[in-house]
Motif scaffolding. Structure first.
Motif, PDB file in Angstrom:
ATOM      1  N   GLY A  77       6.189 -10.413   0.260  1.00  0.00           N
ATOM      2  CA  GLY A  77       6.292  -8.987   0.561  1.00  0.00           C
ATOM      3  C   GLY A  77       5.159  -8.587   1.486  1.00  0.00           C
ATOM      4  N   ASN A  78       4.968  -7.303   1.668  1.00  0.00           N
ATOM      5  CA  ASN A  78       3.982  -6.861   2.658  1.00  0.00           C
ATOM      6  C   ASN A  78       2.535  -7.027   2.200  1.00  0.00           C
ATOM      7  OD1 ASN A  78       4.974  -4.601   0.968  1.00  0.00           O
ATOM      8  ND2 ASN A  78       3.362  -3.456   1.984  1.00  0.00           N
ATOM      9  N   HIS A  79       2.308  -7.333   0.911  1.00  0.00           N
ATOM     10  CA  HIS A  79       0.935  -7.598   0.454  1.00  0.00           C
ATOM     11  C   HIS A  79       0.585  -9.083   0.514  1.00  0.00           C
ATOM     12  CE1 HIS A  79      -0.758  -3.779  -1.256  1.00  0.00           C
ATOM     13  NE2 HIS A  79       0.480  -3.421  -0.961  1.00  0.00           N
ATOM     14  N   GLY A 119      12.308  -4.790  -4.181  1.00  0.00           N
ATOM     15  CA  GLY A 119      11.148  -4.263  -4.901  1.00  0.00           C
ATOM     16  C   GLY A 119      10.489  -3.171  -4.078  1.00  0.00           C
ATOM     17  N   HIS A 120       9.171  -3.286  -3.932  1.00  0.00           N
ATOM     18  CA  HIS A 120       8.337  -2.469  -3.041  1.00  0.00           C
ATOM     19  C   HIS A 120       8.047  -1.046  -3.537  1.00  0.00           C
ATOM     20  CE1 HIS A 120       6.282  -1.497   0.623  1.00  0.00           C
ATOM     21  NE2 HIS A 120       7.122  -0.541   0.937  1.00  0.00           N
ATOM     22  N   ILE A 121       9.020  -0.388  -4.170  1.00  0.00           N
ATOM     23  CA  ILE A 121       8.825   1.026  -4.526  1.00  0.00           C
ATOM     24  C   ILE A 121       8.191   1.184  -5.918  1.00  0.00           C
ATOM     25  CG2 ILE A 121      10.030   3.261  -4.786  1.00  0.00           C
ATOM     26  CD1 ILE A 121       9.933   2.375  -1.883  1.00  0.00           C
ATOM     27  N   TYR A 177      15.395  -8.966  -0.915  1.00  0.00           N
ATOM     28  CA  TYR A 177      14.676  -8.286   0.171  1.00  0.00           C
ATOM     29  C   TYR A 177      13.503  -7.544  -0.459  1.00  0.00           C
ATOM     30  CZ  TYR A 177      13.682  -4.976   3.957  1.00  0.00           C
ATOM     31  OH  TYR A 177      13.051  -4.238   4.934  1.00  0.00           O
ATOM     32  N   HIS A 178      12.312  -7.685   0.130  1.00  0.00           N
ATOM     33  CA  HIS A 178      11.175  -7.009  -0.497  1.00  0.00           C
ATOM     34  C   HIS A 178      11.378  -5.493  -0.507  1.00  0.00           C
ATOM     35  CE1 HIS A 178       7.289  -6.022  -1.955  1.00  0.00           C
ATOM     36  NE2 HIS A 178       7.043  -5.286  -0.890  1.00  0.00           N
ATOM     37  N   GLY A 179      11.774  -4.924   0.650  1.00  0.00           N
ATOM     38  CA  GLY A 179      12.076  -3.492   0.678  1.00  0.00           C
ATOM     39  C   GLY A 179      11.119  -2.651   1.500  1.00  0.00           C
TER      40      GLY A 179
HETATM   41 FE   LIG Z   1       5.479  -3.848  -1.049  1.00  0.00          FE
END
Ligand SMILES: [Fe+2]
Length: 503
Positions: free
Chosen positions: A323-325, A445-447, A376-378
């Motif tokens: 994911g973005n982290h 995820g993500h949210i 998908y991470h989101g």
């Molecule tokens: Fe995220």
């Protein structure tokens, strides 16, 4: 003489513990006790002094059995045989991109989505926009275009600017025509739509209806046997707000050591844990993040995360995507976690790495085709929560809109249609964010708020987190619900929302 009084063995024991510490793995008391057995110590030394000294091979050897309580060794072996196939994962090597690649990328998106739209009866004879512009007659028209502009007139009608490779045209959507106006109002930039309307003969089309690529209704497949898939995202190991106790309860549950009888029975039938990124909190993800980090080193974060995930019984497959982290590029598709940073995960025998997004197939066996899961991470979700009026005005808190966003994206057959909603790789060969195949399950995820829904036979799963509410979430009004875990019964397709910890 006991082992403790044999200097050679004491030395071996010390070397084993030091090896684990060097790999940032702390042995539990139970595993240290196993080192009282001379045969175990010798076998452990053979691993750490062998040609491929992997810490998880060592951990596997130290564990007396792969079967947790409530499950026999044979049952564990059967579950360990459950198949996972990667159906689609982006495989392109990173390369320098040019402006021409962006042109090619959007052309590829148009070509693919217009092909899907052309299968719809109303759009089979769609005319190119160049021909619509050239025609000076007032007549019915069907066309397919990518939206490059969306404006509101002073009369509160909508004007869309729509283009295809042959030209550009304006489309007027009258607010009195409620049905089409509602559809058009939700349109975002860069999506590809079908338009049925009337050509004015002077460079404008009056819309009567809009058609999204959308998905067909699909059969709701059910596994012949009772088996469960667990969905996780955004565990955020390394953050000061990582909820260690709640995650520990989750680990105890999946090992059959926590929960009600029914919950523990469910745990004994888990075959898959599917993780949609942000397993670690990362380093340098946002300004001043170091103040919110308990573990400030990215290697140590992955080592600690792997130590925790290694407590999931080894017969359960873990499908892990970024994911973005995570420590890699933000542009989607993101590749698999790097072997360098996430080495301890790569060494775990039950971990299957995929990129983000990816399509995996789980539980295909005995003539049963299995379930395709789109993961998908989101990262694009934040934008759609705000820019799509029907989602923004749904009456739900922004954290609760994820299932609506996921349904919206299935209708668009794209994970991030608006150019600005995520960073992406402008691959001119094909648009990897197009939802090519209709999945059985779409998970993201993500949210940080769990949710579930279904759309035309597709199970929609939004994952939560194991991180307490952050300052950022406080500022933007997010209401996360940490510790909630969606568990999908593949036999009934029912989703159970389990809650761990009281945060
Ligand atoms: Fe995220």
């Amino acid at each position: 003489m006991t082992l403790l009084h044999q200097p050679a063995l004491i030395d071996k024991r010390r070397r084993i513990v030091e090896f684990c510490l060097k790999q940032k793995v702390l042995l539990t008391r139970e595993l240290v006790e196993r080192l009282n057995d001379q045969a175990v110590v010798d076998a452990a030394c053979a691993i750490i002094e062998g040609p491929d000294p992997a810490v998880w091979t060592l951990m596997d050897m130290l564990r007396p059995s792969i079967a947790p309580p409530g499950i026999t060794a044979q049952q564990a072996r059967d579950i360990a045989e459950f198949p996972v196939k990667i159906v689609w994962d982006y495989d392109d090597k990173a390369s320098k991109r040019s402006l021409q690649d962006f042109v090619g990328y959007f052309n590829a998106r148009y070509t693919r989505l217009s092909k899907m739209l052309r299968q719809r009866a109303d759009l089979q004879s769609a005319t190119s926009i160049g021909r619509v512009v050239a025609s000076k007659e007032r007549q019915p028209v069907a066309m397919i275009g990518m939206v490059s502009g969306k404006d509101v007139t002073k009369n509160e009608n909508l004007i869309l600017t729509v283009e295809d490779p042959t030209g550009t045209i304006k489309v007027l959507v009258n607010k009195q025509k409620q049905e089409v106006f509602t559809l058009a109002n939700d349109i975002v930039h860069d999506e590809v739509i079908g338009i049925i309307g009337t050509n004015s003969g002077n460079g404008m089309v009056f819309a009567n209806t809009m058609i999204y690529p959308d998905i067909p209704h699909i059969e709701i497949k059910k596994s012949p046997e009772e088996v469960y898939a667990v969905f996780l995202s955004c565990v955020h190991v390394g953050s000061t707000r990582f909820l260690h106790d709640a995650f520990d309860k989750f680990l105890k549950w999946i090992r059959g050591e926590h929960g009600t009888d029914a919950q523990r029975a469910m745990a004994s039938k888990v075959g898959y844990v599917i993780v949609m990124g942000d397993t670690v909190d990362g380093v340098g993800i946002y300004p001043n993040q170091e103040k919110e980090l308990l573990i400030k080193d990215i290697y140590a974060q992955y080592a600690e995360a792997a130590r925790l995930f290694s407590q999931i019984p080894r017969h359960i497959k873990i499908i892990l995507s970024p994911g973005n982290h995570d420590a890699l590029r933000l542009s989607e598709p993101q590749p698999k976690l790097f072997k360098d940073y996430a080495k301890p995960f790569w060494e775990m025998p039950n971990v299957i790495m995929t990129g983000n997004p990816a399509v995996i197939n789980i539980h295909a066996k005995d003539g049963f085709p299995g379930f395709n899961v789109l993961t998908y991470h989101g990262f694009s979700f934040d934008d759609y929560s705000e820019i799509v009026p029907s989602i923004k005005n749904s009456g739900r808190n922004c954290s609760e809109r994820t299932p609506l966003i996921m349904k919206f994206l299935l209708q668009r057959r794209h994970l991030a249609p608006a150019h600005t909603s995520t960073l992406y790789v402008p691959d001119p060969r094909y648009d990897p964010l197009v939802i090519e195949q209709v999945p059985d399950v779409f998970a993201a995820g993500h949210i940080h708020k769990a949710g579930a829904d279904s759309y035309r036979g597709v199970t929609i799963i939004a994952c939560s987190t194991f991180q307490a509410k952050t300052d950022f979430q406080e500022r933007v009004g997010h209401e996360p619900d940490p510790g909630k875990v969606p568990v999908l019964n593949l036999q009934t397709r029912k989703i159970h929302m389990l809650k761990f910890g009281d945060a």
